[in-house]
Design an enzyme around this catalytic site. Sequence first.
Site, PDB file in Angstrom:
ATOM      1  N   LYS A 116      40.901  36.206  48.830  1.00 15.48           N
ATOM      2  CA  LYS A 116      41.280  36.593  50.207  1.00 15.48           C
ATOM      3  C   LYS A 116      40.214  36.364  51.263  1.00 15.48           C
ATOM      4  O   LYS A 116      40.290  36.432  52.496  1.00 15.48           O
ATOM      5  CB  LYS A 116      41.470  38.107  49.934  1.00 15.48           C
ATOM      6  CG  LYS A 116      42.882  37.918  49.094  1.00 15.48           C
ATOM      7  CD  LYS A 116      43.505  39.592  48.916  1.00 15.48           C
ATOM      8  CE  LYS A 116      44.735  39.095  48.055  1.00 15.48           C
ATOM      9  NZ  LYS A 116      45.565  40.488  47.981  1.00 15.48           N
ATOM     10  N   GLU A 200      39.698  45.882  56.065  1.00 18.50           N
ATOM     11  CA  GLU A 200      40.671  45.475  57.070  1.00 18.50           C
ATOM     12  C   GLU A 200      41.622  46.477  57.519  1.00 18.50           C
ATOM     13  O   GLU A 200      41.651  47.731  56.933  1.00 18.50           O
ATOM     14  CB  GLU A 200      41.587  44.177  56.731  1.00 18.50           C
ATOM     15  CG  GLU A 200      42.342  44.575  55.740  1.00 18.50           C
ATOM     16  CD  GLU A 200      43.501  43.184  55.303  1.00 18.50           C
ATOM     17  OE1 GLU A 200      43.059  42.257  55.555  1.00 18.50           O
ATOM     18  OE2 GLU A 200      44.519  43.456  54.829  1.00 18.50           O
ATOM     19  N   LYS A 201      42.031  46.570  58.799  1.00 20.93           N
ATOM     20  CA  LYS A 201      42.716  47.589  59.159  1.00 20.93           C
ATOM     21  C   LYS A 201      44.099  47.836  58.585  1.00 20.93           C
ATOM     22  O   LYS A 201      44.762  47.002  57.868  1.00 20.93           O
ATOM     23  CB  LYS A 201      43.166  47.080  60.684  1.00 20.93           C
ATOM     24  CG  LYS A 201      44.141  47.916  61.506  1.00 20.93           C
ATOM     25  CD  LYS A 201      43.166  49.118  62.017  1.00 20.93           C
ATOM     26  CE  LYS A 201      44.159  50.187  62.826  1.00 20.93           C
ATOM     27  NZ  LYS A 201      43.331  51.392  62.920  1.00 20.93           N
ATOM     28  N   PHE A 202      44.277  49.132  58.223  1.00 22.93           N
ATOM     29  CA  PHE A 202      45.558  49.362  57.604  1.00 22.93           C
ATOM     30  C   PHE A 202      46.553  49.782  58.483  1.00 22.93           C
ATOM     31  O   PHE A 202      46.518  50.820  59.517  1.00 22.93           O
ATOM     32  CB  PHE A 202      45.117  50.543  56.753  1.00 22.93           C
ATOM     33  CG  PHE A 202      46.436  51.109  55.819  1.00 22.93           C
ATOM     34  CD1 PHE A 202      46.860  50.392  54.908  1.00 22.93           C
ATOM     35  CD2 PHE A 202      47.173  52.310  56.357  1.00 22.93           C
ATOM     36  CE1 PHE A 202      48.010  50.766  54.206  1.00 22.93           C
ATOM     37  CE2 PHE A 202      48.123  52.557  55.580  1.00 22.93           C
ATOM     38  CZ  PHE A 202      48.754  52.040  54.593  1.00 22.93           C
ATOM     39  N   GLU A 275      51.765  34.995  53.498  1.00 26.57           N
ATOM     40  CA  GLU A 275      52.578  36.254  53.571  1.00 26.57           C
ATOM     41  C   GLU A 275      51.923  37.082  55.059  1.00 26.57           C
ATOM     42  O   GLU A 275      50.651  37.380  55.060  1.00 26.57           O
ATOM     43  CB  GLU A 275      52.270  37.324  52.442  1.00 26.57           C
ATOM     44  CG  GLU A 275      52.901  36.746  51.426  1.00 26.57           C
ATOM     45  CD  GLU A 275      53.198  37.623  50.313  1.00 26.57           C
ATOM     46  OE1 GLU A 275      54.242  37.700  49.529  1.00 26.57           O
ATOM     47  OE2 GLU A 275      52.328  38.637  49.935  1.00 26.57           O
ATOM     48  N   GLU A 288      48.156  37.482  52.834  1.00 28.26           N
ATOM     49  CA  GLU A 288      47.503  36.437  51.716  1.00 28.26           C
ATOM     50  C   GLU A 288      48.422  35.253  51.610  1.00 28.26           C
ATOM     51  O   GLU A 288      49.536  35.357  52.154  1.00 28.26           O
ATOM     52  CB  GLU A 288      47.358  37.177  50.292  1.00 28.26           C
ATOM     53  CG  GLU A 288      48.881  37.584  49.969  1.00 28.26           C
ATOM     54  CD  GLU A 288      48.726  37.937  48.210  1.00 28.26           C
ATOM     55  OE1 GLU A 288      47.815  37.663  47.629  1.00 28.26           O
ATOM     56  OE2 GLU A 288      49.870  38.578  47.953  1.00 28.26           O
ATOM     57  N   ARG A 292      51.911  29.132  45.053  1.00 31.66           N
ATOM     58  CA  ARG A 292      52.993  28.710  43.957  1.00 31.66           C
ATOM     59  C   ARG A 292      54.473  28.924  44.575  1.00 31.66           C
ATOM     60  O   ARG A 292      54.757  29.200  45.808  1.00 31.66           O
ATOM     61  CB  ARG A 292      52.981  29.780  42.942  1.00 31.66           C
ATOM     62  CG  ARG A 292      53.385  31.327  43.602  1.00 31.66           C
ATOM     63  CD  ARG A 292      53.855  32.258  42.594  1.00 31.66           C
ATOM     64  NE  ARG A 292      54.556  33.344  43.222  1.00 31.66           N
ATOM     65  CZ  ARG A 292      53.664  34.275  43.595  1.00 31.66           C
ATOM     66  NH1 ARG A 292      52.555  34.508  43.579  1.00 31.66           N
ATOM     67  NH2 ARG A 292      54.258  35.535  44.371  1.00 31.66           N
ATOM     68  N   VAL A 295      59.699  33.627  44.094  1.00 33.50           N
ATOM     69  CA  VAL A 295      61.067  33.995  43.431  1.00 33.50           C
ATOM     70  C   VAL A 295      62.020  33.626  44.609  1.00 33.50           C
ATOM     71  O   VAL A 295      63.180  33.223  44.445  1.00 33.50           O
ATOM     72  CB  VAL A 295      61.026  35.454  42.993  1.00 33.50           C
ATOM     73  CG1 VAL A 295      62.183  36.079  42.711  1.00 33.50           C
ATOM     74  CG2 VAL A 295      60.197  35.488  41.664  1.00 33.50           C
ATOM     75  N   ARG A 338      67.471  40.608  44.103  1.00 32.12           N
ATOM     76  CA  ARG A 338      66.941  40.503  42.643  1.00 32.12           C
ATOM     77  C   ARG A 338      67.490  41.399  41.815  1.00 32.12           C
ATOM     78  O   ARG A 338      67.430  42.581  41.863  1.00 32.12           O
ATOM     79  CB  ARG A 338      65.468  40.867  42.808  1.00 32.12           C
ATOM     80  CG  ARG A 338      64.807  39.706  43.439  1.00 32.12           C
ATOM     81  CD  ARG A 338      63.251  39.895  43.176  1.00 32.12           C
ATOM     82  NE  ARG A 338      62.282  39.275  44.258  1.00 32.12           N
ATOM     83  CZ  ARG A 338      60.933  39.056  44.148  1.00 32.12           C
ATOM     84  NH1 ARG A 338      60.467  39.616  43.094  1.00 32.12           N
ATOM     85  NH2 ARG A 338      60.329  38.417  45.032  1.00 32.12           N
TER      86      ARG A 338
HETATM   87  P1  ADP Z   1      47.987  41.822  46.219  1.00 32.34           P
HETATM   88  O1  ADP Z   1      47.631  40.596  46.112  1.00 32.34           O
HETATM   89  O2  ADP Z   1      47.194  42.804  45.317  1.00 32.34           O
HETATM   90  O3  ADP Z   1      49.502  42.089  46.105  1.00 32.34           O
HETATM   91  P2  ADP Z   1      48.138  42.214  48.922  1.00 32.34           P
HETATM   92  O4  ADP Z   1      47.163  41.913  49.961  1.00 32.34           O
HETATM   93  O5  ADP Z   1      49.557  41.315  49.026  1.00 32.34           O
HETATM   94  O6  ADP Z   1      47.682  42.423  47.531  1.00 32.34           O
HETATM   95  O7  ADP Z   1      48.898  43.605  49.617  1.00 32.34           O
HETATM   96  C1  ADP Z   1      49.845  44.068  48.858  1.00 32.34           C
HETATM   97  C2  ADP Z   1      50.488  45.164  49.464  1.00 32.34           C
HETATM   98  O8  ADP Z   1      49.590  46.199  50.060  1.00 32.34           O
HETATM   99  C3  ADP Z   1      50.976  44.780  50.914  1.00 32.34           C
HETATM  100  O9  ADP Z   1      52.529  44.208  50.497  1.00 32.34           O
HETATM  101  C4  ADP Z   1      51.286  46.062  51.733  1.00 32.34           C
HETATM  102  O10 ADP Z   1      52.364  46.543  51.057  1.00 32.34           O
HETATM  103  C5  ADP Z   1      49.929  46.695  51.296  1.00 32.34           C
HETATM  104  N1  ADP Z   1      48.842  46.284  52.049  1.00 32.34           N
HETATM  105  C6  ADP Z   1      48.192  45.206  52.104  1.00 32.34           C
HETATM  106  N2  ADP Z   1      47.214  45.452  53.134  1.00 32.34           N
HETATM  107  C7  ADP Z   1      47.535  46.245  53.904  1.00 32.34           C
HETATM  108  C8  ADP Z   1      47.391  46.678  55.375  1.00 32.34           C
HETATM  109  N3  ADP Z   1      46.163  45.933  55.997  1.00 32.34           N
HETATM  110  N4  ADP Z   1      47.803  47.462  55.939  1.00 32.34           N
HETATM  111  C9  ADP Z   1      49.047  47.888  55.432  1.00 32.34           C
HETATM  112  N5  ADP Z   1      49.332  47.865  54.175  1.00 32.34           N
HETATM  113  C10 ADP Z   1      48.638  46.823  53.240  1.00 32.34           C
END
Ligand code: ADP
Length: 453
Positions: A116, A200-202, A275, A288, A292, A295, A338
């Site tokens: 990432k 990163e920002k949430f 995504e 991310e 691949r 689904v 699904r």
């Molecule tokens: P993983 O690869 O572990 O699934 P992701 O980066 O896809 O991690 O994040 C998984 C989930 O976590 C996201 O679908 C979202 O719901 C939440 N999430 C991740 N980063 C953030 C963010 N910066 N702000 C809000 N929610 C987040």
Amino acid sequence: MFSRILIANRGEIALRIIRAARELGVETVCVYSEADRDGPWLEQADRKVCIGPGPSPESYLRIDRIIAAAETTQADAIHPGYGFLAENAHFAEVCLDCQIAFIGPSPEAMSLLGDKVSCRAMAKKSGTPIFPGSPGEIEEEDEAISVAETIGYPVIVKAAAGGGGRGMRIVRDESELIAALESARQEAQAAFGNGAVYIEKFLEHARHVEVQCLGDQHGNAIHLYNRDCTSQRRHQKLIEEGPAPHIDPALRDEVCESAARLIQAAKYCGAATCEFLMDRDHNFYMLEVNTRIQVEHPVTEMITGVDLVKEMIRCAAGEKLSYKQSDVKLSGHSIECRVNAEDPDRGFMPQPGNVETFNAPGGLGVRVDSHVRSGYRVPPNYDSMIAKLIVHGRDRTEAIARMKSAIDEFKIGPIKTTLPLHRRLLECEQFVNADFDIHYVERLLEREEQVTS
Ligand code: ADP
């Protein structure tokens, strides 16, 4: 073109790959575990090879056995499907070392986008929108404090090697930051053997919007528009649709094009998904890249008419993409549910066991991707998804009506499935108006629980 593809997967995606290979005149070999001995998809393969007992670490994750099966059956390529070894760069490398084509990206492109931190850096260069956050891995506590202060709380600490939601910590103020950093590092180190984390920002209220891309070995990359996957429970997608509703076409195209630029910059071959989370003001931030087939790929196939799995196979064989960006046209709206063998009324308890009845719906614009038929026994060892119900309509309203009708027609028993939950979600106001965020399903389930208790 290849003469024989080995499919290192099971269930509906194995069947999906068999169908694509057949259309291309390519033979297929399925590897299977002892728990899948009676898998109906195996009947459709030209050859099948048992690679071990039911638990996936002893079969579907055994690189040595899969390679041995490919060598003895003289397969010249391996399709990994999704899950299992699909995003394992070491597996992709072993395939190449054994002179077997890997139907997916090169190990380098997979590692670059799979990490990432390096993915964020590359996205930034390509003009793909990312969350404000640390420029790279966070090593010093001081840096963490100053980054969080600059971007503002809440922030999220995430693992560079993250997957499955592990190594993530939401931090609401500075007092929690250092402890969160340390525990995220430890969890990431234990889960991935890599303790690197970044900040990163949430975002509190977001929709999940993703862009399907394809690349070939000749430097071409295109996007196939977007999908919305906001209907999730515990980060597991339940309903996906495309194109993502209520997004201005100019903004949609801008984000999709930025995703294609990232894929191109990574010299990516095959299918990839970028995504994003989208906030209420329609700002996009990349989460991310999934390296691949996903689904939910049928949603994109329904609205563009492009067979994504055939394109993956073609590109891995060194052919050029069959489509230029201008050839990809959007048509109508598609939704996928699904169907999981889980009991939504009892905490989503898995429902392995006999499927006595499996009567799938049909009709105009209805597609069922499933390996199940009446008499099939769902083994307890794997993911609980037993079918994908996909519809296509001229617009979102027609697609929703068609999906509801198809669900009413779909009879599966005696095991319980998520179909009744899907039916309720399709009627809830937030879904109907696409006025939702990634936590709306969980909130709805909580409300339902309060009413019944
Ligand atoms: P993983 O690869 O572990 O699934 P992701 O980066 O896809 O991690 O994040 C998984 C989930 O976590 C996201 O679908 C979202 O719901 C939440 N999430 C991740 N980063 C953030 C963010 N910066 N702000 C809000 N929610 C987040």
